[in-house]
Structures are given as C-alpha cells and as structure tokens.
Motif scaffolding. Sequence first.
Motif, PDB file in Angstrom:
ATOM      1  N   LYS A  67      68.219  37.237   8.821  1.00 13.06           N
ATOM      2  CA  LYS A  67      68.985  37.281  10.104  1.00 13.06           C
ATOM      3  C   LYS A  67      70.209  37.403   9.846  1.00 13.06           C
ATOM      4  CE  LYS A  67      66.527  33.446  12.784  1.00 13.06           C
ATOM      5  NZ  LYS A  67      66.353  32.008  13.193  1.00 13.06           N
ATOM      6  N   GLN A  68      70.839  37.000   8.734  1.00 11.98           N
ATOM      7  CA  GLN A  68      72.358  37.518   8.675  1.00 11.98           C
ATOM      8  C   GLN A  68      72.432  38.952   8.369  1.00 11.98           C
ATOM      9  OE1 GLN A  68      74.752  35.107   8.761  1.00 11.98           O
ATOM     10  NE2 GLN A  68      76.245  37.300   8.543  1.00 11.98           N
ATOM     11  N   LEU A  69      71.671  39.664   7.778  1.00 13.31           N
ATOM     12  CA  LEU A  69      71.672  40.924   7.236  1.00 13.31           C
ATOM     13  C   LEU A  69      71.590  41.702   8.591  1.00 13.31           C
ATOM     14  CD1 LEU A  69      71.131  43.696   5.492  1.00 13.31           C
ATOM     15  CD2 LEU A  69      68.722  43.279   5.873  1.00 13.31           C
ATOM     16  N   ILE A  70      70.698  41.428   9.432  1.00 14.40           N
ATOM     17  CA  ILE A  70      70.669  42.136  10.751  1.00 14.40           C
ATOM     18  C   ILE A  70      72.145  41.837  11.559  1.00 14.40           C
ATOM     19  CG2 ILE A  70      69.601  42.234  13.076  1.00 14.40           C
ATOM     20  CD1 ILE A  70      68.026  43.342  11.042  1.00 14.40           C
ATOM     21  N   LYS A  71      72.423  40.790  11.564  1.00 17.19           N
ATOM     22  CA  LYS A  71      73.703  40.708  12.189  1.00 17.19           C
ATOM     23  C   LYS A  71      75.012  41.178  11.475  1.00 17.19           C
ATOM     24  CE  LYS A  71      76.891  36.645  13.348  1.00 17.19           C
ATOM     25  NZ  LYS A  71      77.147  35.199  13.279  1.00 17.19           N
ATOM     26  N   ASN A  72      74.995  41.471  10.195  1.00 18.95           N
ATOM     27  CA  ASN A  72      76.051  42.038   9.255  1.00 18.95           C
ATOM     28  C   ASN A  72      76.000  43.541   9.836  1.00 18.95           C
ATOM     29  OD1 ASN A  72      76.885  39.676   8.515  1.00 18.95           O
ATOM     30  ND2 ASN A  72      75.718  40.180   6.309  1.00 18.95           N
ATOM     31  N   ILE A  73      74.668  44.113   9.769  1.00 17.45           N
ATOM     32  CA  ILE A  73      74.423  45.631  10.273  1.00 17.45           C
ATOM     33  C   ILE A  73      75.092  45.633  11.738  1.00 17.45           C
ATOM     34  CG2 ILE A  73      72.737  47.454  10.787  1.00 17.45           C
ATOM     35  CD1 ILE A  73      71.076  46.185   8.454  1.00 17.45           C
ATOM     36  N   ASN A  74      74.708  45.097  12.690  1.00 14.13           N
ATOM     37  CA  ASN A  74      74.976  45.187  14.273  1.00 14.13           C
ATOM     38  C   ASN A  74      76.614  45.237  14.328  1.00 14.13           C
ATOM     39  OD1 ASN A  74      72.664  45.655  15.558  1.00 14.13           O
ATOM     40  ND2 ASN A  74      72.109  43.695  15.456  1.00 14.13           N
ATOM     41  N   ASN A  75      76.919  43.971  13.329  1.00 14.17           N
ATOM     42  CA  ASN A  75      78.487  44.086  13.448  1.00 14.17           C
ATOM     43  C   ASN A  75      79.241  45.370  13.122  1.00 14.17           C
ATOM     44  OD1 ASN A  75      78.462  41.486  14.621  1.00 14.17           O
ATOM     45  ND2 ASN A  75      78.707  40.416  12.610  1.00 14.17           N
ATOM     46  N   LYS A  76      78.749  45.854  11.939  1.00 15.85           N
ATOM     47  CA  LYS A  76      79.444  47.053  11.265  1.00 15.85           C
ATOM     48  C   LYS A  76      79.282  48.328  12.400  1.00 15.85           C
ATOM     49  CE  LYS A  76      80.049  47.299   7.020  1.00 15.85           C
ATOM     50  NZ  LYS A  76      80.183  47.418   5.601  1.00 15.85           N
ATOM     51  N   LEU A  77      77.745  48.309  12.962  1.00 13.33           N
ATOM     52  CA  LEU A  77      77.751  49.627  13.757  1.00 13.33           C
ATOM     53  C   LEU A  77      78.651  49.406  14.936  1.00 13.33           C
ATOM     54  CD1 LEU A  77      73.911  49.886  13.454  1.00 13.33           C
ATOM     55  CD2 LEU A  77      75.561  51.338  12.168  1.00 13.33           C
ATOM     56  N   LYS A  78      78.842  48.340  15.616  1.00 11.28           N
ATOM     57  CA  LYS A  78      79.236  48.029  16.832  1.00 11.28           C
ATOM     58  C   LYS A  78      80.959  48.332  16.550  1.00 11.28           C
ATOM     59  CE  LYS A  78      79.557  46.024  20.704  1.00 11.28           C
ATOM     60  NZ  LYS A  78      78.744  46.415  21.929  1.00 11.28           N
ATOM     61  N   GLU A  79      81.262  47.919  15.576  1.00 14.32           N
ATOM     62  CA  GLU A  79      82.673  48.125  15.083  1.00 14.32           C
ATOM     63  C   GLU A  79      83.077  49.446  14.786  1.00 14.32           C
ATOM     64  OE1 GLU A  79      85.994  46.874  11.508  1.00 14.32           O
ATOM     65  OE2 GLU A  79      83.967  46.195  11.638  1.00 14.32           O
ATOM     66  N   LYS A  80      82.327  50.218  14.353  1.00 19.89           N
ATOM     67  CA  LYS A  80      82.774  51.721  13.844  1.00 19.89           C
ATOM     68  C   LYS A  80      82.107  52.698  15.081  1.00 19.89           C
ATOM     69  CE  LYS A  80      82.659  54.584   9.741  1.00 19.89           C
ATOM     70  NZ  LYS A  80      82.369  54.533   8.417  1.00 19.89           N
ATOM     71  N   TYR A  81      80.742  52.314  15.649  1.00 25.85           N
ATOM     72  CA  TYR A  81      80.413  53.230  16.825  1.00 25.85           C
ATOM     73  C   TYR A  81      80.146  52.769  18.109  1.00 25.85           C
ATOM     74  CZ  TYR A  81      79.218  55.438  11.994  1.00 25.85           C
ATOM     75  OH  TYR A  81      79.167  55.695  10.874  1.00 25.85           O
ATOM     76  N   GLY A  82      80.544  51.586  18.361  1.00 24.24           N
ATOM     77  CA  GLY A  82      80.720  51.029  19.656  1.00 24.24           C
ATOM     78  C   GLY A  82      79.521  50.557  20.258  1.00 24.24           C
ATOM     79  N   HIS A  83      78.241  50.645  19.361  1.00 20.32           N
ATOM     80  CA  HIS A  83      77.110  50.103  19.907  1.00 20.32           C
ATOM     81  C   HIS A  83      76.132  49.690  18.813  1.00 20.32           C
ATOM     82  CE1 HIS A  83      74.467  53.815  19.514  1.00 20.32           C
ATOM     83  NE2 HIS A  83      75.601  54.212  19.493  1.00 20.32           N
ATOM     84  N   SER A  84      75.413  48.767  18.932  1.00 21.23           N
ATOM     85  CA  SER A  84      74.408  48.323  17.787  1.00 21.23           C
ATOM     86  C   SER A  84      73.039  48.535  17.844  1.00 21.23           C
ATOM     87  CB  SER A  84      74.817  46.830  17.449  1.00 21.23           C
ATOM     88  OG  SER A  84      74.394  46.257  18.825  1.00 21.23           O
ATOM     89  N   MET A  85      72.134  48.382  16.829  1.00 23.48           N
ATOM     90  CA  MET A  85      70.638  48.240  17.130  1.00 23.48           C
ATOM     91  C   MET A  85      70.090  47.644  18.516  1.00 23.48           C
ATOM     92  SD  MET A  85      69.176  48.371  13.344  1.00 23.48           S
ATOM     93  CE  MET A  85      69.846  46.956  12.833  1.00 23.48           C
ATOM     94  N   ASP A  86      69.248  48.290  19.175  1.00 21.10           N
ATOM     95  CA  ASP A  86      68.410  47.636  19.924  1.00 21.10           C
ATOM     96  C   ASP A  86      67.474  46.839  19.360  1.00 21.10           C
ATOM     97  OD1 ASP A  86      66.113  49.175  19.646  1.00 21.10           O
ATOM     98  OD2 ASP A  86      66.650  50.512  21.128  1.00 21.10           O
ATOM     99  N   LYS A  87      66.753  46.049  20.194  1.00 22.53           N
ATOM    100  CA  LYS A  87      65.715  44.979  19.832  1.00 22.53           C
ATOM    101  C   LYS A  87      64.592  45.415  18.981  1.00 22.53           C
ATOM    102  CE  LYS A  87      68.070  41.146  21.154  1.00 22.53           C
ATOM    103  NZ  LYS A  87      68.610  40.291  19.983  1.00 22.53           N
ATOM    104  N   LEU A  88      64.062  46.621  19.644  1.00 22.42           N
ATOM    105  CA  LEU A  88      62.832  47.313  18.965  1.00 22.42           C
ATOM    106  C   LEU A  88      63.167  47.868  17.615  1.00 22.42           C
ATOM    107  CD1 LEU A  88      59.876  48.070  19.439  1.00 22.42           C
ATOM    108  CD2 LEU A  88      60.624  50.143  20.535  1.00 22.42           C
ATOM    109  N   GLU A  89      64.557  48.579  17.479  1.00 23.13           N
ATOM    110  CA  GLU A  89      64.898  49.039  16.412  1.00 23.13           C
ATOM    111  C   GLU A  89      64.993  47.992  15.264  1.00 23.13           C
ATOM    112  OE1 GLU A  89      64.875  52.187  15.380  1.00 23.13           O
ATOM    113  OE2 GLU A  89      65.620  53.428  17.078  1.00 23.13           O
ATOM    114  N   GLN A  90      65.705  47.017  15.663  1.00 24.97           N
ATOM    115  CA  GLN A  90      65.846  45.936  14.636  1.00 24.97           C
ATOM    116  C   GLN A  90      64.364  45.606  14.030  1.00 24.97           C
ATOM    117  OE1 GLN A  90      68.022  42.510  16.202  1.00 24.97           O
ATOM    118  NE2 GLN A  90      69.396  44.025  17.147  1.00 24.97           N
ATOM    119  N   LYS A  91      63.341  45.321  14.757  1.00 24.72           N
ATOM    120  CA  LYS A  91      62.064  44.820  14.406  1.00 24.72           C
ATOM    121  C   LYS A  91      61.506  46.156  13.726  1.00 24.72           C
ATOM    122  CE  LYS A  91      60.786  41.968  18.267  1.00 24.72           C
ATOM    123  NZ  LYS A  91      59.925  41.739  19.358  1.00 24.72           N
TER     124      LYS A  91
END
Length: 273
Positions: free
Chosen positions: A235-259
């Motif tokens: 859970k924390q890993l996915i949160k960290n990835i999304n935070n980094k992507l959101k910060e750098k590129y403006g959007h994060s992984m969608d739910k299907l991509e996360q799964k």
Amino acid sequence: MKILHKLNNSAAICTNSSSDSIIVIGKGITFGKKEGDEIDKSRIDKIYTNADQKITKLIEQIPDEYFEMATIIIRYAERKLEQPLADDAYFVISDHIEGIMYRYKHSISMPFGFMQEAELFYRKEFQVAEWILDYLDAALNVELPDDEIGFLTIDVVNLIGNNNGMNELKQIMEVVKEVEGEVNAAFPNLDKKSFSYKRFRTHLQYYAYRFVSNQEYHDQNIKFDFDQEFITNTKQLIKNINNKLKEKYGHSMDKLEQKYLLLHLQRLIYSDN
C-alpha cells in the motif's frame, strides 16, 4: 516540365504548366540532362511548389551521393510504413548520412542509450532504420556501428509526425526509473539479473509508454488474484509511486494500472522466493 536550373543529379528547379518555378526531386532524374531539357514526370518523387532560395541552397550544399541515397531511403521508408514522410525528409536524412560518415571517418563514438526501448515502442520505424544501416554499409562500403540504428529510428519517428521522438523515449525511461526506484527501495533483495525481473521491467517500460502517451490499459479480462498480506505490504509503495508521478508529471496511475503493476510485482517476488 523543363529544367531551369540543375541542382544535382536528383533535383532541379523546373517550370510547371503555369510557368511557376518549382523544385522536383527523384532518384537520378537530372542525370545527363541540362537546362532546357524535359523532366520525366513518372520519375518524380517530390515537388516543392515554392522554389525559394533556402531550399535551393540546402540542396546544393548536400553532396550528390548522399542526396541520392536519401531519395532511395525515403522511397523505401514510405513504402514500408505506408505513409509519407515530412517535407524536410530529404534534408534531414541527407544531413544524417553526412553526420554518420563524419563520425565514421574520424572514429567518433556516439552511443545510443535507448536501443531496447526504441525497438520496443517504435518497432516498424526501428526495422526501417535497420534496413537503412544495411543499405548505407553496402552503398558506402563501410561497417557502421549499430548505435546508428537508434538515431535513425528517431529520425524516422520524427519524420512521420512525432516531432518529440527522442524526448518521449527519455521521458519513458525517466518514468521507468522513478517506479523501479520505489520498487527496489521497498523490496531491496530482488534479483535484478533474473528472468522474472527482466520480464517485470519490460512491463514497467510498457506502462511508462502508456503513461507518457496518456493511454489507458483496456484489458478488462485480467484476473487479479492477490495475496492479502502482499496487498497490505505494498500500500505504501503504491502511494509513494503515485505521489512521485503526480509531483513530477501532474498525474498518477489509474486503478487498473495499479492492479496490473501489483500483479507483475507479486509474480516477481514469489518467483524470486
């Protein structure tokens, strides 16, 4: 259509039916001809309706041999890709040939750092680039380094309308690096030399390509069978990835991509254990 001024063996300034000055290009169409002679229209590959001085100077500055090679390359590429290249293809490819030969003659090495990614995401263009290198080797009696395939691939990608080919590849690899870094921080004991890890990294590359291209994964038939402890631990890993992507590129992984990422990661972890 008469020749007003011969630029080289494959290009000339001519007059059309309206007495306008145009530039015509085709392999060897002016060979053995002089001003006032007729051009064989069936051999014309490209017509520039505006014969301005800029285009004329560009053509005149290119060695005849390289320009004729470019006409052959463009004809092949357009046939294989089933679409026309950009208007400046003759100049881009001729200039690239000149650059390749300069590096070759002066033993200048220029590594291409995204060869695997270029082949993975631009497969057709990569195949055309492989042909181009083989053709240049034979035509110029040289043995050019394979790295040139990567640079030629980017040329072809740009010339069919993606003017951001190299930057796109770099961004794809940046996204891979970001996600891979978080995964390795969370699971530091993964065997990076294993087949499972290489397969996982290939998934990351495809994901990064979709992420950069703003494409979504559409396979709704994937069966997700997760271990509950694994989900809790990531859970924390996915949160960290999304935070980094959101910060750098403006959007994060969608739910299907996360799964889908977690599915591949679970397979990797269990296969390594």
